[in-house]
Design a protein around this motif. Structure first.
Motif, PDB file in Angstrom:
ATOM      1  N   GLY A   1       0.790  -1.229   0.000  1.00  0.00           N
ATOM      2  CA  GLY A   1       0.000   0.000   0.000  1.00  0.00           C
ATOM      3  C   GLY A   1       0.822   1.280   0.000  1.00  0.00           C
ATOM      4  O   GLY A   1       0.261   2.375   0.002  1.00  0.00           O
ATOM      5  N   ALA A   2       2.148   1.139  -0.012  1.00  0.00           N
ATOM      6  CA  ALA A   2       3.010   2.329   0.018  1.00  0.00           C
ATOM      7  C   ALA A   2       3.117   2.964  -1.364  1.00  0.00           C
ATOM      8  O   ALA A   2       2.951   2.294  -2.387  1.00  0.00           O
ATOM      9  CB  ALA A   2       4.397   1.939   0.509  1.00  0.00           C
TER      10      ALA A   2
ATOM     11  N   ASP B   1      -4.211  -6.219 -13.454  1.00  0.00           N
ATOM     12  CA  ASP B   1      -4.479  -5.873 -12.053  1.00  0.00           C
ATOM     13  C   ASP B   1      -3.297  -6.256 -11.153  1.00  0.00           C
ATOM     14  O   ASP B   1      -3.429  -7.075 -10.231  1.00  0.00           O
ATOM     15  CB  ASP B   1      -5.760  -6.590 -11.591  1.00  0.00           C
ATOM     16  CG  ASP B   1      -6.295  -5.974 -10.305  1.00  0.00           C
ATOM     17  OD1 ASP B   1      -5.887  -4.847  -9.972  1.00  0.00           O
ATOM     18  OD2 ASP B   1      -7.099  -6.634  -9.622  1.00  0.00           O
ATOM     19  N   PRO B   2      -2.127  -5.656 -11.411  1.00  0.00           N
ATOM     20  CA  PRO B   2      -0.935  -6.044 -10.642  1.00  0.00           C
ATOM     21  C   PRO B   2      -0.993  -5.513  -9.208  1.00  0.00           C
ATOM     22  O   PRO B   2      -1.672  -4.519  -8.944  1.00  0.00           O
ATOM     23  CB  PRO B   2       0.202  -5.372 -11.412  1.00  0.00           C
ATOM     24  CG  PRO B   2      -0.418  -4.176 -12.023  1.00  0.00           C
ATOM     25  CD  PRO B   2      -1.818  -4.549 -12.344  1.00  0.00           C
ATOM     26  N   GLU B   3      -0.266  -6.173  -8.333  1.00  0.00           N
ATOM     27  CA  GLU B   3      -0.234  -5.708  -6.941  1.00  0.00           C
ATOM     28  C   GLU B   3       0.801  -4.601  -6.769  1.00  0.00           C
ATOM     29  O   GLU B   3       0.664  -3.753  -5.894  1.00  0.00           O
ATOM     30  CB  GLU B   3       0.088  -6.879  -6.020  1.00  0.00           C
ATOM     31  CG  GLU B   3      -1.035  -7.897  -6.001  1.00  0.00           C
ATOM     32  CD  GLU B   3      -0.856  -8.950  -4.935  1.00  0.00           C
ATOM     33  OE1 GLU B   3      -0.264  -8.656  -3.894  1.00  0.00           O
ATOM     34  OE2 GLU B   3      -1.312 -10.073  -5.171  1.00  0.00           O
ATOM     35  N   LEU B   4       1.838  -4.670  -7.591  1.00  0.00           N
ATOM     36  CA  LEU B   4       2.900  -3.653  -7.509  1.00  0.00           C
ATOM     37  C   LEU B   4       3.014  -2.958  -8.868  1.00  0.00           C
ATOM     38  O   LEU B   4       3.141  -3.613  -9.892  1.00  0.00           O
ATOM     39  CB  LEU B   4       4.237  -4.329  -7.157  1.00  0.00           C
ATOM     40  CG  LEU B   4       5.482  -3.461  -7.165  1.00  0.00           C
ATOM     41  CD1 LEU B   4       5.441  -2.414  -6.062  1.00  0.00           C
ATOM     42  CD2 LEU B   4       6.741  -4.309  -6.989  1.00  0.00           C
TER      43      LEU B   4
ATOM     44  N   GLU C   1      -4.690   8.309  -7.049  1.00  0.00           N
ATOM     45  CA  GLU C   1      -5.974   7.594  -7.027  1.00  0.00           C
ATOM     46  C   GLU C   1      -5.731   6.080  -6.953  1.00  0.00           C
ATOM     47  O   GLU C   1      -6.394   5.378  -6.190  1.00  0.00           O
ATOM     48  CB  GLU C   1      -6.733   7.951  -8.310  1.00  0.00           C
ATOM     49  CG  GLU C   1      -8.192   7.544  -8.320  1.00  0.00           C
ATOM     50  CD  GLU C   1      -8.813   7.858  -9.684  1.00  0.00           C
ATOM     51  OE1 GLU C   1      -8.611   8.984 -10.180  1.00  0.00           O
ATOM     52  OE2 GLU C   1      -9.479   6.971 -10.244  1.00  0.00           O
ATOM     53  N   LEU C   2      -4.750   5.630  -7.730  1.00  0.00           N
ATOM     54  CA  LEU C   2      -4.433   4.194  -7.725  1.00  0.00           C
ATOM     55  C   LEU C   2      -3.895   3.761  -6.372  1.00  0.00           C
ATOM     56  O   LEU C   2      -4.226   2.683  -5.881  1.00  0.00           O
ATOM     57  CB  LEU C   2      -3.387   3.881  -8.815  1.00  0.00           C
ATOM     58  CG  LEU C   2      -3.884   3.960 -10.247  1.00  0.00           C
ATOM     59  CD1 LEU C   2      -2.721   3.944 -11.231  1.00  0.00           C
ATOM     60  CD2 LEU C   2      -4.824   2.802 -10.544  1.00  0.00           C
ATOM     61  N   ASN C   3      -3.066   4.616  -5.772  1.00  0.00           N
ATOM     62  CA  ASN C   3      -2.525   4.308  -4.448  1.00  0.00           C
ATOM     63  C   ASN C   3      -3.639   4.246  -3.403  1.00  0.00           C
ATOM     64  O   ASN C   3      -3.639   3.372  -2.532  1.00  0.00           O
ATOM     65  CB  ASN C   3      -1.483   5.368  -4.079  1.00  0.00           C
ATOM     66  CG  ASN C   3      -0.787   5.052  -2.768  1.00  0.00           C
ATOM     67  OD1 ASN C   3      -0.782   5.845  -1.848  1.00  0.00           O
ATOM     68  ND2 ASN C   3      -0.207   3.881  -2.674  1.00  0.00           N
ATOM     69  N   GLU C   4      -4.591   5.160  -3.528  1.00  0.00           N
ATOM     70  CA  GLU C   4      -5.731   5.140  -2.594  1.00  0.00           C
ATOM     71  C   GLU C   4      -6.576   3.880  -2.779  1.00  0.00           C
ATOM     72  O   GLU C   4      -7.223   3.419  -1.843  1.00  0.00           O
ATOM     73  CB  GLU C   4      -6.597   6.391  -2.803  1.00  0.00           C
ATOM     74  CG  GLU C   4      -5.993   7.632  -2.144  1.00  0.00           C
ATOM     75  CD  GLU C   4      -6.536   8.925  -2.727  1.00  0.00           C
ATOM     76  OE1 GLU C   4      -7.584   8.886  -3.394  1.00  0.00           O
ATOM     77  OE2 GLU C   4      -5.885   9.973  -2.514  1.00  0.00           O
ATOM     78  N   GLN C   5      -6.556   3.350  -3.995  1.00  0.00           N
ATOM     79  CA  GLN C   5      -7.307   2.110  -4.250  1.00  0.00           C
ATOM     80  C   GLN C   5      -6.565   0.871  -3.723  1.00  0.00           C
ATOM     81  O   GLN C   5      -7.047  -0.245  -3.849  1.00  0.00           O
ATOM     82  CB  GLN C   5      -7.551   1.942  -5.754  1.00  0.00           C
ATOM     83  CG  GLN C   5      -8.604   2.886  -6.296  1.00  0.00           C
ATOM     84  CD  GLN C   5      -8.652   2.895  -7.818  1.00  0.00           C
ATOM     85  OE1 GLN C   5      -7.955   2.144  -8.485  1.00  0.00           O
ATOM     86  NE2 GLN C   5      -9.473   3.772  -8.367  1.00  0.00           N
ATOM     87  N   GLY C   6      -5.381   1.096  -3.159  1.00  0.00           N
ATOM     88  CA  GLY C   6      -4.647  -0.006  -2.521  1.00  0.00           C
ATOM     89  C   GLY C   6      -3.462  -0.540  -3.288  1.00  0.00           C
ATOM     90  O   GLY C   6      -2.827  -1.506  -2.857  1.00  0.00           O
TER      91      GLY C   6
ATOM     92  N   GLN D   1       5.264  15.592  -2.497  1.00  0.00           N
ATOM     93  CA  GLN D   1       3.832  15.825  -2.290  1.00  0.00           C
ATOM     94  C   GLN D   1       3.033  14.530  -2.217  1.00  0.00           C
ATOM     95  O   GLN D   1       2.063  14.441  -1.481  1.00  0.00           O
ATOM     96  CB  GLN D   1       3.273  16.669  -3.441  1.00  0.00           C
ATOM     97  CG  GLN D   1       3.627  18.130  -3.346  1.00  0.00           C
ATOM     98  CD  GLN D   1       3.280  18.847  -4.645  1.00  0.00           C
ATOM     99  OE1 GLN D   1       2.426  18.407  -5.401  1.00  0.00           O
ATOM    100  NE2 GLN D   1       3.966  19.945  -4.890  1.00  0.00           N
ATOM    101  N   MET D   2       3.426  13.524  -2.992  1.00  0.00           N
ATOM    102  CA  MET D   2       2.535  12.358  -3.069  1.00  0.00           C
ATOM    103  C   MET D   2       3.053  11.086  -2.415  1.00  0.00           C
ATOM    104  O   MET D   2       2.255  10.212  -2.089  1.00  0.00           O
ATOM    105  CB  MET D   2       2.168  12.080  -4.535  1.00  0.00           C
ATOM    106  CG  MET D   2       3.281  11.737  -5.453  1.00  0.00           C
ATOM    107  SD  MET D   2       2.572  11.376  -7.087  1.00  0.00           S
ATOM    108  CE  MET D   2       4.013  11.009  -8.010  1.00  0.00           C
ATOM    109  N   CYS D   3       4.378  10.971  -2.191  1.00  0.00           N
ATOM    110  CA  CYS D   3       4.895   9.688  -1.696  1.00  0.00           C
ATOM    111  C   CYS D   3       4.684   9.507  -0.198  1.00  0.00           C
ATOM    112  O   CYS D   3       4.715  10.466   0.575  1.00  0.00           O
ATOM    113  CB  CYS D   3       6.376   9.567  -2.014  1.00  0.00           C
ATOM    114  SG  CYS D   3       6.666   9.365  -3.754  1.00  0.00           S
TER     115      CYS D   3
END
Lengths: 319, 311
Positions: A27-28, A150-153, A177-182, A197-199
């Protein structure tokens, strides 16, 4: 999620990776930073199965990438720094082709392509030829392509290079958005302000080794700690220097015009104590502050860029 | 069974390209022109002599076969030499190899696409080639055997092209090396035999002069069997066998000094076809090896200077 241990890779006699260690939690959104030639792209190519390491292990979800790299490819989506397009392929054909590369066919593939094109804002361009899209759209298409299975990483190597500010912002929002989706995301970029800003986490690589890594909050605190303390005095420079030289937390002193820049290892309480000492000694201090830390300054510090015009003194520990 | 995605894409892209229709048009125009001229000259001859030269139809068959064979030798390396290096130049190879597609699937997909084009070429030429059946002389079996030899020659040349395409970064280099390798097999094997036979003749003549008597028959020895790898020689042997012109077309065993019959000379065509298929497999395996990520350091470092260094 991702664990890299003692990764080594040599091109001829030039070591690109020299015992790299890296861990990324699920999730990082991990920012991978380093100067040119530091080994970022080599690391990424090993991660996605394009290169074999000379030594070391890469495990994703406990699966060894060296032994089961075909399996790993199903877990990883890859967005390269520069990518090509196929002439004579339409956007939906491009997506369906890469879907078939992961064994997705028919209705499943079509539904997945439609969903991803919609997410990337390209559904209305599905019948366009890929080479007719703008650079920003092509980059979003490349991101949609990397997500087809639908990769995990998700691994991105300088994805926003060559994009205009608007496309870059849109791309950044899509990544967030993708990071928020997990999705766990590893992103390499030279636009450090954007990464800051985003990491959620960041790692700095230099000469094939990880020189700094951790959560963004920790790193920024360390950046602040490592930034110099700036003191501007009006006259009485000798008195100020005498106090600074005798202080146990002061490591180096640089003077540029009226501004004294000191590398100070103490915390905010030590800073207050030092200021009090200067005031008690009747040194007219007009400004006293920590230089604001950012990833750029950290990057510059690590890559060893010194201001040659600054007069610098080394403070002996026994003083 | 999962269909090869690379082959599917090549078909889609190929159907939108002008290249294949152009090759088909040129090939069939040449064949049709030859057939028309052949028929015209025959009718003109009949008008003058009232005799029909049936052998002229066989010449049409031979001419068509030669044109098709030469087209294969020239077209296949051009079709395949840019297949993988082109992906590399377009920067799409990394995208492909980062998916679950294997190096074998990439190479096989490219090969299937090239073979698809060749089969299209043969099928499109069937109406003209069928003119040789009008007055007989060629059996359907002969035509099938000829097509089989074409397919093997196409496979062989395509695999050479794919191998160098995987090995080289640039299409121009891959194309040059593919044609060079093909020239080595076609002209090189012949040239080596010619050279060895000439040297043996020179030695024989000097020996005869020394002893002042009659010298024995010399030949190029075991080098003759290098010609088993020469698709042009295989094609020659097939045509020779089908036309039955023993007196004008010498068998390979009679070349470069001649030698007694043996099982290999007796089954020259099947043996050479099998060897060429095996060699094609070796070239394809080399291409797959080049596309695998576990490539040894030295090889990869010559091909790429390292991604980090490139930036």
């Amino acid at each position: 999620m991702l664990k890299i241990e003692n990764l080594k890779k040599t091109y001829g006699k030039h070591p690109a990776l020299d015992g790299l260690n890296l861990t990324i939690e699920k999730g990082a959104l991990f920012g991978f930073v380093g100067p040119n030639g530091a080994g970022k792209t080599t690391t990424i190519k090993i991660l996605v199965g394009l290169l074999a390491p000379d030594e070391g292990t890469v495990t994703i979800n406990g699966i060894d990438a060296g032994r089961e790299y075909q399996k790993i490819k199903g877990l990883v989506g890859y967005v390269p720094d520069s990518f090509g397009i196929y002439d004579n392929l339409k956007v939906w054909e491009y997506m369906e082709f890469f879907a078939s590369c992961y064994g997705l066919d028919g209705l499943v593939a079509r539904r997945r392509c439609t969903a991803l094109l919609e997410q990337a804002g390209l559904l209305d361009r599905a019948d366009f030829f890929v080479d007719a899209l703008s650079r920003g759209m092509q980059q979003r298409l490349c991101l949609a392509r990397a997500l087809i299975h639908d990769p995990e990483l998700l691994v991105m190597d300088e994805p926003s290079s060559g994009l205009d500010p608007r496309s870059r912002t849109e791309f950044k929002e899509l990544v967030q958005e993708l990071n928020e989706q997990g999705k766990t995301i590893l992103i390499s970029s030279h636009v450090l302000s954007e990464l800051a800003q985003m990491c959620t986490d960041i790692g700095v690589i230099e000469q094939g080794r990880m020189v700094m890594g951790g959560s963004m909050k920790e790193i920024m605190e360390r950046v602040d700690q490592s930034n110099p303390l700036l003191i501007v005095v009006r006259g009485s420079l000798d008195r100020a220097m005498a106090i600074l030289r005798s202080h146990s937390c002061v490591r180096t002193i640089s003077i540029k015009n009226d501004c004294i820049s000191i590398s100070f290892t103490g915390d905010s309480q030590d800073e207050a104590q030092l200021l009090q000492q200067l005031v008690d000694a009747e040194v007219p201090v007009t400004r006293f502050y920590r230089q604001q830390g950012n990833l750029e300054s950290l990057f510059m510090e690590i890559t060893d860029h010194e201001d040659k015009e600054v007069l610098q003194y080394e403070v002996k520990p026994d003083l | 069974m999962r269909s090869n995605p690379i082959y599917k894409r090549e078909r889609t892209v190929g159907s939108r390209s002008i290249r294949i229709p152009m090759i088909l048009t040129v090939f069939n125009c040449i064949l049709a022109l030859a057939a028309l001229l052949n028929m015209y000259s025959m009718v003109a001859q009949v008008e003058v002599t009232a005799e029909i030269q049936y052998s002229a139809f066989l010449e049409l068959y031979v001419f068509g076969a030669v044109i098709a064979f030469v087209m294969i030798l020239f077209v296949m390396p051009a079709l395949t030499a840019g297949s993988i290096s082109g992906e590399r130049e377009r920067q799409t190879l990394d995208l492909l190899l980062s998916t679950q597609v294997t190096g074998l699937e990439v190479a096989a997909g490219k090969l299937m696409a090239a073979m698809h084009h060749v089969i299209l070429l043969f099928v499109s030429s069937f109406p003209v080639m069928a003119m040789s059946f009008v007055y007989g002389g060629i059996r359907l079996w002969d035509l099938a055997f000829l097509v089989l030899s074409f397919l093997v020659a196409a496979l062989f040349t395509a695999c050479i092209g794919i191998c160098f395409s995987a090995l080289c970064r640039r299409t121009t280099m891959a194309t040059a090396l593919s044609y060079g390798m093909l020239a080595l097999f076609v002209a090189g094997t012949y040239g080596i035999n010619q050279f060895i036979w000439s040297m043996a003749n020179v030695e024989n003549v000097s020996y005869v002069n020394q002893i002042g008597g009659m010298g024995g028959q010399v030949n190029s020895g075991g080098f003759l069997y290098l010609l088993l790898l020469n698709p042009a020689v295989t094609f020659y042997e097939i045509i020779r066998g089908q036309l039955g012109r023993q007196e004008t077309m010498a068998s390979v065993g009679q070349w470069f000094g001649g030698r007694p019959d043996n099982p290999i000379l007796g089954a020259w065509v099947p043996v050479s076809l099998v060897l060429q298929v095996l060699l094609a497999g070796v070239f394809l395996a080399a291409a797959v090896w080049c596309l695998s990520p576990g490539l040894p350091k030295g090889r990869r470092s010559r091909r790429e200077k390292g991604p980090g260094a490139a930036k």
